[in-house]
Write a protein that holds these residues in place. Structure first.
Motif, PDB file in Angstrom:
ATOM      1  N   MET A   1      -3.781  -3.374  -2.821  1.00  0.00           N
ATOM      2  CA  MET A   1      -2.635  -2.919  -3.613  1.00  0.00           C
ATOM      3  C   MET A   1      -1.467  -2.565  -2.685  1.00  0.00           C
ATOM      4  O   MET A   1      -0.321  -2.970  -2.919  1.00  0.00           O
ATOM      5  N   LEU A   2      -1.768  -1.837  -1.595  1.00  0.00           N
ATOM      6  CA  LEU A   2      -0.702  -1.452  -0.665  1.00  0.00           C
ATOM      7  C   LEU A   2      -0.066  -2.693  -0.023  1.00  0.00           C
ATOM      8  O   LEU A   2       1.157  -2.796   0.083  1.00  0.00           O
ATOM      9  N   GLU A   3      -0.914  -3.640   0.370  1.00  0.00           N
ATOM     10  CA  GLU A   3      -0.380  -4.867   0.982  1.00  0.00           C
ATOM     11  C   GLU A   3       0.532  -5.616   0.003  1.00  0.00           C
ATOM     12  O   GLU A   3       1.604  -6.087   0.367  1.00  0.00           O
ATOM     13  N   GLU A   4       0.093  -5.686  -1.245  1.00  0.00           N
ATOM     14  CA  GLU A   4       0.920  -6.360  -2.262  1.00  0.00           C
ATOM     15  C   GLU A   4       2.254  -5.663  -2.449  1.00  0.00           C
ATOM     16  O   GLU A   4       3.291  -6.296  -2.612  1.00  0.00           O
ATOM     17  N   LYS A   5       2.207  -4.328  -2.427  1.00  0.00           N
ATOM     18  CA  LYS A   5       3.449  -3.566  -2.608  1.00  0.00           C
ATOM     19  C   LYS A   5       4.407  -3.822  -1.450  1.00  0.00           C
ATOM     20  O   LYS A   5       5.608  -3.932  -1.648  1.00  0.00           O
ATOM     21  N   VAL A   6       3.865  -3.899  -0.216  1.00  0.00           N
ATOM     22  CA  VAL A   6       4.723  -4.182   0.943  1.00  0.00           C
ATOM     23  C   VAL A   6       5.389  -5.540   0.742  1.00  0.00           C
ATOM     24  O   VAL A   6       6.608  -5.694   0.893  1.00  0.00           O
ATOM     25  N   ARG A   7       4.588  -6.547   0.373  1.00  0.00           N
ATOM     26  CA  ARG A   7       5.139  -7.904   0.198  1.00  0.00           C
ATOM     27  C   ARG A   7       6.231  -7.920  -0.866  1.00  0.00           C
ATOM     28  O   ARG A   7       7.305  -8.470  -0.671  1.00  0.00           O
TER      29      ARG A   7
ATOM     30  N   SER B   1      10.374  -8.332   0.006  1.00  0.00           N
ATOM     31  CA  SER B   1      11.034  -9.583  -0.366  1.00  0.00           C
ATOM     32  C   SER B   1      12.364  -9.284  -1.049  1.00  0.00           C
ATOM     33  O   SER B   1      13.289 -10.088  -1.013  1.00  0.00           O
ATOM     34  N   ARG B   2      12.497  -8.085  -1.647  1.00  0.00           N
ATOM     35  CA  ARG B   2      13.783  -7.713  -2.258  1.00  0.00           C
ATOM     36  C   ARG B   2      14.902  -7.640  -1.223  1.00  0.00           C
ATOM     37  O   ARG B   2      16.063  -7.778  -1.541  1.00  0.00           O
ATOM     38  N   PHE B   3      14.519  -7.360   0.022  1.00  0.00           N
ATOM     39  CA  PHE B   3      15.519  -7.200   1.089  1.00  0.00           C
ATOM     40  C   PHE B   3      15.586  -8.448   1.980  1.00  0.00           C
ATOM     41  O   PHE B   3      16.102  -8.395   3.075  1.00  0.00           O
TER      42      PHE B   3
ATOM     43  N   LEU C   1      17.466 -13.059   9.987  1.00  0.00           N
ATOM     44  CA  LEU C   1      16.306 -12.903  10.885  1.00  0.00           C
ATOM     45  C   LEU C   1      15.594 -11.588  10.570  1.00  0.00           C
ATOM     46  O   LEU C   1      15.715 -10.610  11.303  1.00  0.00           O
ATOM     47  N   ARG C   2      14.908 -11.586   9.440  1.00  0.00           N
ATOM     48  CA  ARG C   2      14.244 -10.351   8.994  1.00  0.00           C
ATOM     49  C   ARG C   2      12.778 -10.658   8.731  1.00  0.00           C
ATOM     50  O   ARG C   2      12.458 -11.529   7.914  1.00  0.00           O
ATOM     51  N   PHE C   3      11.905  -9.942   9.417  1.00  0.00           N
ATOM     52  CA  PHE C   3      10.479 -10.211   9.300  1.00  0.00           C
ATOM     53  C   PHE C   3       9.719  -8.943   8.921  1.00  0.00           C
ATOM     54  O   PHE C   3      10.117  -7.848   9.301  1.00  0.00           O
ATOM     55  N   PHE C   4       8.629  -9.131   8.192  1.00  0.00           N
ATOM     56  CA  PHE C   4       7.678  -8.015   8.062  1.00  0.00           C
ATOM     57  C   PHE C   4       6.295  -8.524   8.402  1.00  0.00           C
ATOM     58  O   PHE C   4       6.028  -9.726   8.343  1.00  0.00           O
ATOM     59  N   TYR C   5       5.437  -7.617   8.811  1.00  0.00           N
ATOM     60  CA  TYR C   5       4.059  -7.988   9.160  1.00  0.00           C
ATOM     61  C   TYR C   5       3.103  -6.926   8.638  1.00  0.00           C
ATOM     62  O   TYR C   5       3.500  -5.788   8.359  1.00  0.00           O
ATOM     63  N   ILE C   6       1.863  -7.321   8.499  1.00  0.00           N
ATOM     64  CA  ILE C   6       0.803  -6.404   8.072  1.00  0.00           C
ATOM     65  C   ILE C   6      -0.416  -6.775   8.902  1.00  0.00           C
ATOM     66  O   ILE C   6      -0.764  -7.958   8.946  1.00  0.00           O
ATOM     67  N   GLY C   7      -1.056  -5.829   9.546  1.00  0.00           N
ATOM     68  CA  GLY C   7      -2.265  -6.232  10.268  1.00  0.00           C
ATOM     69  C   GLY C   7      -2.806  -5.154  11.183  1.00  0.00           C
ATOM     70  O   GLY C   7      -2.205  -4.091  11.348  1.00  0.00           O
ATOM     71  N   PRO C   8      -3.973  -5.434  11.784  1.00  0.00           N
ATOM     72  CA  PRO C   8      -4.611  -4.447  12.652  1.00  0.00           C
ATOM     73  C   PRO C   8      -3.970  -4.367  14.040  1.00  0.00           C
ATOM     74  O   PRO C   8      -3.497  -5.378  14.557  1.00  0.00           O
TER      75      PRO C   8
ATOM     76  N   VAL D   1      17.713  -0.209   6.999  1.00  0.00           N
ATOM     77  CA  VAL D   1      16.293  -0.281   7.401  1.00  0.00           C
ATOM     78  C   VAL D   1      15.597   1.058   7.130  1.00  0.00           C
ATOM     79  O   VAL D   1      14.483   1.110   6.589  1.00  0.00           O
ATOM     80  N   ILE D   2      16.298   2.135   7.474  1.00  0.00           N
ATOM     81  CA  ILE D   2      15.703   3.467   7.280  1.00  0.00           C
ATOM     82  C   ILE D   2      15.638   3.809   5.792  1.00  0.00           C
ATOM     83  O   ILE D   2      14.634   4.321   5.301  1.00  0.00           O
ATOM     84  N   TYR D   3      16.708   3.489   5.086  1.00  0.00           N
ATOM     85  CA  TYR D   3      16.719   3.729   3.640  1.00  0.00           C
ATOM     86  C   TYR D   3      15.545   3.014   2.971  1.00  0.00           C
ATOM     87  O   TYR D   3      14.828   3.583   2.148  1.00  0.00           O
ATOM     88  N   ALA D   4      15.355   1.730   3.357  1.00  0.00           N
ATOM     89  CA  ALA D   4      14.287   0.947   2.718  1.00  0.00           C
ATOM     90  C   ALA D   4      12.921   1.571   3.020  1.00  0.00           C
ATOM     91  O   ALA D   4      12.068   1.673   2.129  1.00  0.00           O
ATOM     92  N   ALA D   5      12.719   2.007   4.262  1.00  0.00           N
ATOM     93  CA  ALA D   5      11.432   2.632   4.616  1.00  0.00           C
ATOM     94  C   ALA D   5      11.211   3.874   3.759  1.00  0.00           C
ATOM     95  O   ALA D   5      10.122   4.097   3.210  1.00  0.00           O
ATOM     96  N   TYR D   6      12.253   4.653   3.624  1.00  0.00           N
ATOM     97  CA  TYR D   6      12.180   5.886   2.849  1.00  0.00           C
ATOM     98  C   TYR D   6      11.932   5.582   1.370  1.00  0.00           C
ATOM     99  O   TYR D   6      11.080   6.189   0.718  1.00  0.00           O
ATOM    100  N   ALA D   7      12.678   4.596   0.869  1.00  0.00           N
ATOM    101  CA  ALA D   7      12.544   4.234  -0.545  1.00  0.00           C
ATOM    102  C   ALA D   7      11.141   3.693  -0.829  1.00  0.00           C
ATOM    103  O   ALA D   7      10.570   3.945  -1.891  1.00  0.00           O
ATOM    104  N   PHE D   8      10.582   2.966   0.143  1.00  0.00           N
ATOM    105  CA  PHE D   8       9.227   2.435  -0.057  1.00  0.00           C
ATOM    106  C   PHE D   8       8.238   3.595  -0.228  1.00  0.00           C
ATOM    107  O   PHE D   8       7.404   3.579  -1.133  1.00  0.00           O
ATOM    108  N   LEU D   9       8.352   4.585   0.645  1.00  0.00           N
ATOM    109  CA  LEU D   9       7.437   5.734   0.541  1.00  0.00           C
ATOM    110  C   LEU D   9       7.644   6.462  -0.785  1.00  0.00           C
ATOM    111  O   LEU D   9       6.689   6.944  -1.395  1.00  0.00           O
ATOM    112  N   GLN D  10       8.895   6.490  -1.234  1.00  0.00           N
ATOM    113  CA  GLN D  10       9.139   7.137  -2.530  1.00  0.00           C
ATOM    114  C   GLN D  10       8.554   6.335  -3.682  1.00  0.00           C
ATOM    115  O   GLN D  10       8.012   6.898  -4.619  1.00  0.00           O
TER     116      GLN D  10
END
Ligand code: AMP
Length: 417
Positions: free
Chosen positions: A23-29, A33-35, A103-110, A144-153
């Motif tokens: 669920m968390l991974e899906e939410k990140v994706r 993608s909105r940004f 040039l905007r990337f996100f990643y998820i992983g160990p 970038v900071i706003y988006a991180a904050y908004a994601f946690l919210q």
């Protein structure tokens, strides 16, 4: 024989917990993608020099926490302790600067660090993070900071706070470091052995030390804020105005320097008031030299990484909704093959179905169906086989009907509308 356990600092993620991860991974994706961020997947190990050069030889991570090994051909490889250096390497190697826009990337992983395991701290842990290259205006840092904050919210995390700082650039930092060294030398007697070594090699890192003596001493050290050059000062003012525009609350912490060497200008961290000692949820900043230092164009970047274990500790999400499962109970070989035909029809129509091949008595099969939380138990017994029928028991309502096998899928679809 003795039991083999998982290596210290690692954990298995199994059902039902794994559903929360998905669920968390899906939410990140979905969120990123909105940004206009695109996912990037890089190898879990890299040549060791990538991290030595990228993160910095004098950092804690490189000096003490890397899982480094030689492969059979004698190459030095390292399990990635973080992902920024890898994303930069991938962008340079694949020449993504010319083909991906923006040039905007996100990643998820160990990620892997030889850390001291405790609650919220592991040796294999998971991060999601973002990296943005080329865009260098402070407003982008604010986004970038706003988006991180908004994601946690959006995850409904409560009690979170944001700290920001500017750690200067290659123009203003050297002079500041000299001032800092002087101040640190004067307090050398109060510093731990580790920090005494850092006075000349990497005095900024003393701010990260958790030892009471070092913390006390560093409170009196000069901070970079009053040494910033004009460009860095302007950038920092722009960042703060940008955060105001996005309505993000923040505090400036002049002593927040972050543990990796590549940061320039913006540094930030979001912490949680509910996590105890390991309270950092995410951290990041701008890096103006890293891409060039790793052999790429002279281009800046900004990014952050968030600890997924820590986010999940906070998430009081409802348990995942179980799909409506059909449990197929049958006994003889003939009934089993009929059950298989019926199950195939269900799977191919998108239903979740489980065939009990065990030939156990029906009472036992009912108990299993119950344990699996099935919505329906379908009985394919002797009589049903003879009549081309199936008995459907609605497990919740405890009702039973007999219908023809041909109509089953249609009947279930009607029922589940
Ligand atoms: P860093 O890459 O050190 O800036 O860390 C970014 C985030 O990753 C931190 O804020 C933590 O949430 C998480 N993190 C870092 N190290 C660990 C660890 N050993 N175990 C679990 N989470 C970690």
């Amino acid at each position: 024989m003795s039991q083999i356990t998982a290596p210290r600092g690692t954990r298995d993620i199994v059902y039902p917990e794994v559903a929360r991860w998905q669920m968390l991974e899906e939410k990140v994706r979905a969120f990123y993608s909105r940004f206009l961020y695109r996912e990037i997947r890089t190898p879990m190990f890299e040549r060791s020099e990538l991290f030595q050069r990228g993160i910095g030889d004098a950092t804690e991570v490189v000096q003490k926490e890397m899982y480094t090994f030689e492969d059979k051909a004698g190459r030095s490889l390292t399990l990635r302790p973080e992902n920024t250096a890898s994303v930069v390497r991938a962008a340079i190697e694949g020449n993504l600067f010319d083909v991906v826009f923006p040039l905007r990337f996100f990643y998820i992983g160990p990620m892997f660090r030889y850390d001291k395991p405790q609650k919220g701290r592991y040796r294999q842990f998971h991060q999601f993070g973002v990296e943005v290259f080329r865009e260098d205006k402070p407003e982008l840092d604010a986004e970038v900071i706003y988006a991180a904050y908004a994601f946690l919210q959006e995850l409904h995390l409560r009690d979170i706070s944001l700290e920001i700082n500017s750690v200067g650039c290659e123009k203003c930092r050297p002079e500041y470091l000299e001032t800092l060294k002087l101040a640190a030398r004067k307090r050398e007697a109060d510093l731990c052995e580790d920090c005494r070594r850092k006075v000349d090699t990497n005095p900024l890192r003393i701010f990260d030390c958790k030892q009471p003596g070092c913390r006390e001493a560093s409170r009196g050290f000069p901070t970079i804020t009053s040494h910033l050059c004009d460009d860095c000062t302007e950038h920092f003012i722009g960042l703060k105005a940008g955060l105001d525009a996005y309505d993000v609350n923040f505090t400036v912490n002049e002593r927040m320097v972050r543990g990796l060497d590549y940061y320039t200008r913006t540094a930030f961290e979001i912490t949680s008031g509910q996590l105890g000692a390991q309270n950092a949820l995410l951290g990041g900043g701008r890096y103006n030299r890293l891409i060039r230092d790793l052999g790429g164009p002279d281009m800046s970047g900004i990014g952050f990484a968030a600890g997924m274990e820590r986010l999940l500790l906070h998430l009081d999400s409802p348990p995942p909704r179980e799909p409506r499962l059909c449990f197929l109970a049958c006994q003889s070989a003939e009934q089993r093959s009929l059950a298989m035909r019926v199950a195939r029809g269900l799977w191919e129509s998108g239903f979740h179905a489980y065939v009990d091949y065990s030939a156990a008595n029906l009472k036992k099969q009912f108990r299993r169906s119950d344990r699996m939380g099935a919505a329906y138990t379908l009985i394919l017994g002797e009589e049903e086989s003879a009549r081309g029928a199936v008995t459907v028991k609605d497990m919740e309502r405890q009702e039973q009907v007999r219908i023809s096998q041909q109509e089953l899928v249609q009947w279930l679809k009607q029922r589940d509308k």
